[in-house]
Design an enzyme around this catalytic site. Structure first.
Site, PDB file in Angstrom:
ATOM      1  N   ALA A   1      74.283  13.284  46.056  1.00 49.64           N
ATOM      2  CA  ALA A   1      73.301  14.004  45.316  1.00 49.64           C
ATOM      3  C   ALA A   1      71.951  13.803  45.986  1.00 49.64           C
ATOM      4  O   ALA A   1      71.923  13.198  47.031  1.00 49.64           O
ATOM      5  CB  ALA A   1      73.193  13.489  43.792  1.00 49.64           C
ATOM      6  N   ASN A   2      70.919  14.106  45.148  1.00 52.76           N
ATOM      7  CA  ASN A   2      69.469  13.715  45.751  1.00 52.76           C
ATOM      8  C   ASN A   2      68.446  13.323  44.753  1.00 52.76           C
ATOM      9  O   ASN A   2      68.961  13.310  43.406  1.00 52.76           O
ATOM     10  CB  ASN A   2      69.146  14.970  46.770  1.00 52.76           C
ATOM     11  CG  ASN A   2      68.995  16.138  45.682  1.00 52.76           C
ATOM     12  OD1 ASN A   2      68.182  16.393  44.750  1.00 52.76           O
ATOM     13  ND2 ASN A   2      69.681  17.179  46.001  1.00 52.76           N
ATOM     14  N   ARG A   3      67.276  13.021  45.031  1.00 48.17           N
ATOM     15  CA  ARG A   3      66.231  12.554  44.212  1.00 48.17           C
ATOM     16  C   ARG A   3      65.658  13.583  43.136  1.00 48.17           C
ATOM     17  O   ARG A   3      64.560  13.236  42.454  1.00 48.17           O
ATOM     18  CB  ARG A   3      65.255  11.833  45.003  1.00 48.17           C
ATOM     19  CG  ARG A   3      65.645  10.606  45.702  1.00 48.17           C
ATOM     20  CD  ARG A   3      64.513  10.070  46.406  1.00 48.17           C
ATOM     21  NE  ARG A   3      65.214   8.764  47.232  1.00 48.17           N
ATOM     22  CZ  ARG A   3      65.553   7.736  46.974  1.00 48.17           C
ATOM     23  NH1 ARG A   3      65.810   7.403  45.687  1.00 48.17           N
ATOM     24  NH2 ARG A   3      66.105   6.950  47.909  1.00 48.17           N
TER      25      ARG A   3
END
Ligand code: CTP
Ligand code: CA
Length: 223
Positions: free
Chosen positions: A33-35
């Site tokens: 995933a990412n932020r």
């Protein structure tokens, strides 16, 4: 319609907005995933609805609530997000804000991957995800107005211009997502609006204010 007294310049316009990250499974319990928090995309969906647009928000996994007056579709993976978007064309306006994972695991495991005593960690073989913005920007049912974002940590304007061209977008909202800016996952944003005509630099604003300005800009182009 003037139910709350506010003007509705986008009444009758159909809009799709993507927002949030995507989660790409490694196995049933792990993902890449990412932020992204979804704050900017959700705020844009809400701001467009406030101007009377008929908004569908396709959201990746986020912890913030669904915006009011917006039909929200929840997805996990990039491939699901693409399908959710394409199956809803034609629309008048597409605003692709999601921080789509660029890669997914080529073949995610059906069962939880276990540590193997004495063996090296398992390698992750990645494959590229479909580009949702680029697909929409070149689609036979291309919306009249296609807007993308550009998340950069360097050469923001140059990279943003390249994305405008490559993805077939009318506007790119480019921002610097270097960790020290606090933009990714934060509540403030500082963007440059890139079009074929040139670049407009906006001051640092709340993501809600960026959303309202962008909705007004969209309305001026299409309302
Ligand atoms: N985007 C998309 N589908 C992808 C990747 C990106 O729809 N698989 C969209 C994003 O929603 C955003 C725009 O494309 O509107 C730019 O995303 P960004 O991550 O900045 O660009 P990429 O083309 O993925 O290039 P890179 O990450 O290598 O800079
Ligand atoms: Ca990317």
């Amino acid at each position: 319609q003037l139910l709350d007294g506010a003007p509705k310049p986008l009444a009758g316009k159909k809009v799709i907005v993507t927002s949030g990250p995507t989660h790409e499974p490694i196995d049933p319990v792990r993902y890449i995933a990412n932020r992204s928090s979804g704050r900017q995309g959700h705020a844009i969906a809400a701001a467009l609805a406030k101007l009377g647009a008929d908004v569908t928000l396709v959201s990746g996994p986020v912890t913030i609530p669904d915006p009011m007056a917006v039909e929200t579709v929840h997805v996990e993976r990039a491939e699901e997000m693409l399908e959710a978007v394409i199956s809803r064309l034609p629309v008048d306006i597409a605003v692709m804000v999601a921080a789509v994972a660029d890669w997914r695991v080529a073949s995610s495991a059906g069962q939880k991957i276990k540590k193997q005593p004495g063996e090296a960690p398992p390698p992750l073989l990645l494959t590229e995800n479909p580009d949702i913005l680029k697909t929409v920007g070149h689609h036979e049912k291309r919306p009249k107005l296609v807007i993308g974002f550009a998340a950069e940590t360097q050469d923001v304007e140059k990279n943003g211009r390249a994305k405008l061209e490559r993805k077939g977008a009318d506007l790119i909202v480019a921002n610097d997502v270097s960790p020290e800016t606090g933009i990714m996952g934060g509540t403030r944003n500082r963007v440059k609006i890139i079009s074929a005509k040139g670049v407009d630099e906006w001051p640092e604003l709340d993501k809600d204010e960026v959303a309202e300005r962008l909705a007004a800009l969209i309305s001026s182009k299409l309302g």
